[in-house]
Scaffold this motif. Structure first.
Motif, PDB file in Angstrom:
ATOM      1  N   LEU A 162       0.872  -1.180   0.000  1.00  0.00           N
ATOM      2  CA  LEU A 162       0.000   0.000   0.000  1.00  0.00           C
ATOM      3  C   LEU A 162       0.909   1.230   0.000  1.00  0.00           C
ATOM      4  N   GLU A 163       0.762   2.087  -0.993  1.00  0.00           N
ATOM      5  CA  GLU A 163       1.690   3.208  -1.179  1.00  0.00           C
ATOM      6  C   GLU A 163       0.911   4.515  -1.328  1.00  0.00           C
ATOM      7  N   ARG A 164       1.356   5.540  -0.598  1.00  0.00           N
ATOM      8  CA  ARG A 164       0.593   6.789  -0.629  1.00  0.00           C
ATOM      9  C   ARG A 164       0.804   7.631  -1.891  1.00  0.00           C
TER      10      ARG A 164
ATOM     11  N   GLY B  99      13.434  -0.251   7.493  1.00  0.00           N
ATOM     12  CA  GLY B  99      13.927   0.983   6.871  1.00  0.00           C
ATOM     13  C   GLY B  99      14.068   2.148   7.826  1.00  0.00           C
ATOM     14  N   GLU B 100      13.934   3.317   7.252  1.00  0.00           N
ATOM     15  CA  GLU B 100      14.237   4.561   7.964  1.00  0.00           C
ATOM     16  C   GLU B 100      13.229   4.903   9.060  1.00  0.00           C
ATOM     17  N   VAL B 101      12.086   4.241   9.077  1.00  0.00           N
ATOM     18  CA  VAL B 101      11.099   4.497  10.136  1.00  0.00           C
ATOM     19  C   VAL B 101      11.686   4.118  11.508  1.00  0.00           C
TER      20      VAL B 101
ATOM     21  N   ASN C  19      22.627   4.042   3.846  1.00  0.00           N
ATOM     22  CA  ASN C  19      21.196   4.111   4.164  1.00  0.00           C
ATOM     23  C   ASN C  19      20.388   3.156   3.306  1.00  0.00           C
ATOM     24  N   LEU C  20      20.755   3.061   2.020  1.00  0.00           N
ATOM     25  CA  LEU C  20      20.031   2.072   1.203  1.00  0.00           C
ATOM     26  C   LEU C  20      20.370   0.662   1.665  1.00  0.00           C
ATOM     27  N   GLN C  21      21.620   0.424   2.090  1.00  0.00           N
ATOM     28  CA  GLN C  21      21.954  -0.918   2.589  1.00  0.00           C
ATOM     29  C   GLN C  21      21.085  -1.254   3.806  1.00  0.00           C
TER      30      GLN C  21
HETATM   31  C1  FAD Z   1      17.831  13.060  -2.427  1.00  0.00           C
HETATM   32  C2  FAD Z   1      18.210  11.794  -1.713  1.00  0.00           C
HETATM   33  C3  FAD Z   1      19.313  11.075  -2.163  1.00  0.00           C
HETATM   34  C4  FAD Z   1      19.692   9.909  -1.484  1.00  0.00           C
HETATM   35  N1  FAD Z   1      20.739   9.185  -1.976  1.00  0.00           N
HETATM   36  C5  FAD Z   1      21.099   8.039  -1.347  1.00  0.00           C
HETATM   37  C6  FAD Z   1      22.125   7.209  -1.880  1.00  0.00           C
HETATM   38  O1  FAD Z   1      22.649   7.447  -2.988  1.00  0.00           O
HETATM   39  N2  FAD Z   1      22.494   6.104  -1.165  1.00  0.00           N
HETATM   40  C7  FAD Z   1      21.890   5.769   0.022  1.00  0.00           C
HETATM   41  O2  FAD Z   1      22.264   4.777   0.638  1.00  0.00           O
HETATM   42  N3  FAD Z   1      20.871   6.498   0.524  1.00  0.00           N
HETATM   43  C8  FAD Z   1      20.458   7.607  -0.147  1.00  0.00           C
HETATM   44  N4  FAD Z   1      19.397   8.336   0.349  1.00  0.00           N
HETATM   45  C9  FAD Z   1      18.667   7.818   1.530  1.00  0.00           C
HETATM   46  C10 FAD Z   1      17.763   6.634   1.102  1.00  0.00           C
HETATM   47  O3  FAD Z   1      17.089   6.969  -0.080  1.00  0.00           O
HETATM   48  C11 FAD Z   1      16.747   6.293   2.189  1.00  0.00           C
HETATM   49  O4  FAD Z   1      17.420   6.048   3.392  1.00  0.00           O
HETATM   50  C12 FAD Z   1      15.916   5.070   1.816  1.00  0.00           C
HETATM   51  O5  FAD Z   1      15.212   5.302   0.616  1.00  0.00           O
HETATM   52  C13 FAD Z   1      14.911   4.735   2.912  1.00  0.00           C
HETATM   53  O6  FAD Z   1      14.116   3.676   2.480  1.00  0.00           O
HETATM   54  P1  FAD Z   1      12.714   3.399   3.184  1.00  0.00           P
HETATM   55  O7  FAD Z   1      12.083   2.289   2.425  1.00  0.00           O
HETATM   56  O8  FAD Z   1      12.879   3.257   4.630  1.00  0.00           O
HETATM   57  O9  FAD Z   1      11.872   4.744   2.983  1.00  0.00           O
HETATM   58  P2  FAD Z   1      11.426   5.530   1.670  1.00  0.00           P
HETATM   59  O10 FAD Z   1      12.329   5.215   0.543  1.00  0.00           O
HETATM   60  O11 FAD Z   1      11.263   6.930   2.095  1.00  0.00           O
HETATM   61  O12 FAD Z   1      10.017   4.882   1.309  1.00  0.00           O
HETATM   62  C14 FAD Z   1       8.893   5.018   2.146  1.00  0.00           C
HETATM   63  C15 FAD Z   1       7.662   4.837   1.292  1.00  0.00           C
HETATM   64  O13 FAD Z   1       6.502   4.782   2.134  1.00  0.00           O
HETATM   65  C16 FAD Z   1       5.476   5.567   1.575  1.00  0.00           C
HETATM   66  N5  FAD Z   1       4.593   5.991   2.680  1.00  0.00           N
HETATM   67  C17 FAD Z   1       4.904   6.835   3.685  1.00  0.00           C
HETATM   68  N6  FAD Z   1       3.878   6.959   4.525  1.00  0.00           N
HETATM   69  C18 FAD Z   1       2.881   6.177   4.041  1.00  0.00           C
HETATM   70  C19 FAD Z   1       1.543   5.898   4.474  1.00  0.00           C
HETATM   71  N7  FAD Z   1       1.023   6.451   5.582  1.00  0.00           N
HETATM   72  N8  FAD Z   1       0.779   5.048   3.741  1.00  0.00           N
HETATM   73  C20 FAD Z   1       1.294   4.469   2.608  1.00  0.00           C
HETATM   74  N9  FAD Z   1       2.533   4.720   2.151  1.00  0.00           N
HETATM   75  C21 FAD Z   1       3.328   5.563   2.876  1.00  0.00           C
HETATM   76  C22 FAD Z   1       6.204   6.703   0.902  1.00  0.00           C
HETATM   77  O14 FAD Z   1       5.426   7.341  -0.085  1.00  0.00           O
HETATM   78  C23 FAD Z   1       7.440   6.007   0.346  1.00  0.00           C
HETATM   79  O15 FAD Z   1       7.206   5.513  -0.963  1.00  0.00           O
HETATM   80  C24 FAD Z   1      18.987   9.481  -0.323  1.00  0.00           C
HETATM   81  C25 FAD Z   1      17.872  10.224   0.117  1.00  0.00           C
HETATM   82  C26 FAD Z   1      17.478  11.365  -0.576  1.00  0.00           C
HETATM   83  C27 FAD Z   1      16.282  12.133  -0.099  1.00  0.00           C
END
Ligand code: FAD
Length: 413
Positions: free
Chosen positions: A33-35, A381-383, A394-396
């Motif tokens: 589910l994606e916002r 993830g980042e949460v 961070n991606l790792q």
């Molecule tokens: C500009 C930029 C460049 C970056 N470059 C790098 C890089 O090169 N290498 C690296 O390691 N890290 C990089 N990072 C950091 C990395 O992208 C993040 O740490 C990583 O994407 C986190 O993954 P995640 O799945 O936890 O969260 P996210 O990728 O933020 O994904 C969360 C998802 O949840 C969805 N969502 C949120 N709330 C809700 C809700 N209530 N209901 C449904 N869906 C929801 C969002 O829309 C989003 O799609 C970068 C970050 C930014 C902003």
């Protein structure tokens, strides 16, 4: 009520897509589910559009948060080698650049997203976009994800992979913290990291656009807390560049605690203080017909000269170098090796790459990433209260934690 799935992943970012793929490969019926209008928007922006997807030298020292041990156990279960094998099997050829950073050979972040979406399709994982989940509730027959439109998505397992608060334009707006709090979790107060720093410095208008290679130190209440070497860029609001982004976590945390913080730049990191003193003595003696101010031309960026001389308390910058005394030289050397700026804050979440703080990891099982508060709920993830340095860390973390949550959520069904 929507059709039930074994598992639901809230958030189709890096960690959510990984979790869904792993769960589906284990035979679990899983949906995302994606916002936003589509999954993986942030992934497209990573690494300046090239996606620095991992780092070959991952070590626990590159991660921050309340419990480094927590991050270590998760990273260990699905490390960089396994991650790169996973992507290789999906079709991503890769290369290693400086400092162990891993990039796709295509140099396109979109290719990483394409193969993840292809795999989700191949596994038949339904993705419901423009679905904002506001709350997860436990009832007699499992868990329900309640959307802003009043829909209830039922599942036995829910993986919260909503990201933090950084770059809200790309989807993550802190909604995951509200979901976790409503479930009874505590949130370590989030603050932006990998973000430009704002300075309290009237000279910024004059030095906007100036770049220097410097050894940058972050001081909190006058005490050094971290140092990074690299190119620093002055902007109209403050400073940016890789050493500043790396130090920004310390600055934003200290401001959150109400401490004073400053950035100190050593513009001559390759010389000791004494070496710089004798270098300056020699420079002033051979330039005795020049003004003190002009004698800096060719040594430092011209727009920095008046700032340096002010910091060194040189009253008359236009006096001849022959008039400069030993104590003036010493103050100039101090200014060149310790140009200090008071920090007023950081740029907003919009400009931060990662969120420090998040779901308190003491309430999450570090082996499985299952909530200790509400069984059946997982976080990835980042949460979570884990953030990494710049360089693919961070991606790792997103891949590793997505894998662990997806694996354990699907194996415990
Ligand atoms: C500009 C930029 C460049 C970056 N470059 C790098 C890089 O090169 N290498 C690296 O390691 N890290 C990089 N990072 C950091 C990395 O992208 C993040 O740490 C990583 O994407 C986190 O993954 P995640 O799945 O936890 O969260 P996210 O990728 O933020 O994904 C969360 C998802 O949840 C969805 N969502 C949120 N709330 C809700 C809700 N209530 N209901 C449904 N869906 C929801 C969002 O829309 C989003 O799609 C970068 C970050 C930014 C902003």
């Amino acid at each position: 009520m929507k059709q039930a799935a074994d598992a639901i992943v809230i958030g189709g970012g890096a960690s959510g897509m990984m979790a869904a793929i792993v769960a589906a490969r284990n035979g679990t019926s899983v949906r995302i589910l994606e916002r936003m209008q589509r999954v993986g928007k942030k992934l497209l922006a990573t690494g300046n559009g090239r996606c620095n997807l991992s780092n070959q030298r991952v070590s626990i020292e590159d991660y921050h948060g309340t419990s480094p041990k927590f991050a270590a156990q998760v990273l260990h279960q699905f490390d960089c080698v396994q991650t790169m094998k996973f992507f290789e099997e999906l079709g991503i050829a890769w290369r290693i650049e400086d400092h162990g950073r891993v990039f796709p050979l295509s140099d396109q972040a979109s290719s990483v997203l394409d193969v993840l979406r292809f795999e989700l399709d191949r596994l038949g994982v339904p993705v419901e976009c423009e679905t904002i989940i506001q709350k997860v509730v436990r009832d007699d027959d499992g868990l329900s994800c309640l959307s802003s439109e009043g829909l209830a998505f039922k599942a036995h397992k829910v993986i919260v992979a909503t990201g933090g608060k950084s770059a809200p334009n790309l989807g993550s707006n802190g909604g995951g913290f509200r979901i976790a709090q409503a479930l009874g979790h505590h949130i370590v107060e989030p603050h932006p990291a990998l973000v430009p720093v704002t300075l309290d410095c009237p000279a910024l208008k004059h030095i906007n656009g100036v770049k220097v290679i410097a050894d940058a130190q972050a001081l909190v209440d006058g005490v050094p807390q971290g140092r990074e070497v690299g190119e620093v860029l002055f902007t109209e609001y403050g400073v940016s560049g890789s050493p500043i982004l790396a130090l920004s976590r310390i600055i934003s945390e200290s401001l959150l605690k109400g401490s004073e913080s400053s950035i100190q730049l050593d513009l001559f990191p390759e010389m000791s203080f004494d070496e710089l003193l004798s270098f300056l003595r020699n420079r002033f003696s051979v330039a005795s017909e020049k003004s003190v101010s002009f004698s800096f031309v060719g040594l430092v960026h011209k727009r920095l000269i008046s700032l340096i001389l002010k910091e060194a308390e040189i009253q008359n910058a236009e006096c001849s170098c022959s008039k400069i005394g030993e104590s003036d030289i010493s103050r100039i050397a101090k200014a060149l090796k310790g140009l200090k700026f008071r920090c007023s804050g950081t740029l907003s979440w919009m400009y931060s790459q990662v969120t420090a703080g998040g779901v308190d990891v003491r309430e999450v099982d570090r082996r499985t990433l299952e909530s200790k508060v509400v069984p059946g709920v997982y976080f990835a993830g980042e949460v979570l209260d884990v953030d990494g340095n710049s360089g693919g860390y961070n991606l790792q973390w997103a891949w590793s934690s997505g894998y662990v949550a997806g694996f354990h959520a699907s194996h415990s069904l």
